[in-house]
Every structure is written in C-alpha cells, then in structure tokens.
Design a protein around this motif. Structure first.
Motif, short mmCIF file in Angstrom:
data_model
loop_
_atom_site.label_atom_id
_atom_site.label_comp_id
_atom_site.label_asym_id
_atom_site.label_seq_id
_atom_site.Cartn_x
_atom_site.Cartn_y
_atom_site.Cartn_z
N TYR A 49 0.83 -1.20 0.00
CA TYR A 49 0.00 0.00 0.00
C TYR A 49 0.87 1.25 0.00
O TYR A 49 2.07 1.19 0.21
N GLN A 50 0.23 2.38 -0.21
CA GLN A 50 0.92 3.67 -0.19
C GLN A 50 0.49 4.48 1.03
O GLN A 50 -0.64 4.34 1.52
N ILE A 51 1.38 5.34 1.47
CA ILE A 51 1.06 6.34 2.49
C ILE A 51 0.90 7.66 1.76
O ILE A 51 1.81 8.11 1.08
N LEU A 52 -0.26 8.27 1.88
CA LEU A 52 -0.54 9.50 1.16
C LEU A 52 -0.67 10.68 2.12
O LEU A 52 -1.30 10.55 3.18
N ARG A 53 -0.09 11.79 1.73
CA ARG A 53 -0.22 13.02 2.52
C ARG A 53 -1.12 13.97 1.76
O ARG A 53 -0.93 14.24 0.58
N ILE A 54 -2.13 14.49 2.45
CA ILE A 54 -3.04 15.46 1.85
C ILE A 54 -2.36 16.82 1.85
O ILE A 54 -1.70 17.20 2.82
N GLU A 55 -2.54 17.58 0.78
CA GLU A 55 -1.82 18.83 0.61
C GLU A 55 -2.45 20.02 1.33
O GLU A 55 -2.09 21.15 1.08
N TYR A 56 -3.38 19.77 2.23
CA TYR A 56 -3.90 20.86 3.06
C TYR A 56 -4.06 20.32 4.48
O TYR A 56 -4.30 19.14 4.68
#
Length: 198
Positions: A49-56
């Motif tokens: 899986y991926q770890i995603l960071r939201i840009e806000y």
C-alpha cells in the motif's frame, strides 16, 4: 487537481484503513516507547500500500521541540529513544528488520565509529601502536570542525553529537528490552472499535 502526495511515513496525526491494519497484523504497538508511526507505515508499505499526505492541513501535531540539550535529555529520561532498538528487536530475523534499519537506523554509523575507537584504544592499551588511536582522534576532530563549518554553529554540532550518542544508548537498551507480540493487541483494539461503533 491531485491534492495528495506519496510519502514514506506520517507523523502522529494520520488516518488508516481498518482492512489494511487487519491485514498487516494490527495498529500501533503500545509497548514501543517511540517511533511507532514510522514502524506502522513501513509495515503498510511492505504490504503493497501507499502512504498519502493530503496537501492541506487536517490536524496539527507538534513534534519538533526546541533543539536544546535539556529537551533532549528530558526525552531520554522518558525513554523516548528506546523505540528504535525495541522495533529492531521485534522484527529481528525478518525482512522488516532490514527495511526499518535502512530508514530509521540512526545509531548504526555512530555505533561503528565508537566500536572502531574502542578497538583502537584497546590496541593501544595492549601495547600496540598509538597510530590507530591517533588517527581516530584526528578524524573525530576533523569531523567536528567540518560539521561546525557546514552548520555555521559549534553548538549545533555538539548538540548533534550528543543526540547521536543518546540515540545509540537508547537503541542498544531498547534492543535488549523484550516487546510482547502485538497480534493480541490488534484484536483487542478492533474489538473495542466494534463495540464503540455497534
């Protein structure tokens, strides 16, 4: 436009899919004194899986205390540097050990340097040449000088050296501190979640 970015790990504020946590063997291990979030994210990425960071911003998590030696010593007193060694011991003998060590093994190079220094010192005490010990001391002095020039601060260099030594000490102590398997922890957390949402 895409507002997310793939990252290696999250800090203390994150949202994780329950089915992923079930698949990888559970959420955070509460027995770890520190570094539980990076360890969790490595397990998630290892499962594909991926770890995603939201840009806000969604939440603020204050994790960067002032770079003061007193703050660092306070963190040591609370055993916050034991997590590195605990996690290495927990995953020792598995591929996750090497994945974690590659990304979070801050103690490896300092341990290597200290080991070389001790060998040179013992060689000198046993009647060997002082050249080996002298070269090690010279290298240490040059490292301190060049690092202080690069950082434009002798304090930052001294702070960094002390921190690395404390991380080494914490990693070694943590490695020899047993950690219970978190499979039982996983089921307890998920059962409590079921009762709360039921």
């Amino acid at each position: 436009p895409d507002k997310t970015q793939a990252v290696l790990m999250l800090g203390g504020a994150g949202l994780y899919r329950r089915k992923v946590l079930e698949q990888i063997g559970g959420p955070f291990n509460p027995e770890f004194f520190s570094d539980a979030e990076p360890e969790l994210c490595i397990r998630i990425r290892h499962a594909g899986y991926q770890i995603l960071r939201i840009e806000y911003p969604i939440a603020y998590h204050y994790t960067a205390p002032l770079e003061a030696i007193s703050t660092m010593l306070g963190r040591r007193k609370r055993n916050l540097y034991l997590g590195y060694g605990q996690i290495m011991r927990h995953h020792f003998g598995t591929r996750l050990f090497w994945l974690y060590s590659r990304e979070r093994g801050f103690a490896f190079f300092p341990i290597l340097g200290i080991t070389i220094g001790l060998i040179c010192f013992l060689w000198y005490l046993l009647g060997g040449s002082w050249v080996c010990l002298g070269l090690w001391v010279l290298f240490l002095i040059l490292f301190i000088v060049f690092d202080a020039i690069r950082k434009r601060s002798l304090y930052q260099t001294v702070y960094s050296l002390i921190k690395r030594l404390i991380i080494v000490e914490g990693t070694v102590r943590g490695f020899f501190k047993p950690v219970p398997n978190h499979i039982s922890i996983k089921s307890d957390v998920i059962q409590r979640a079921d009762h709360n949402t039921g």
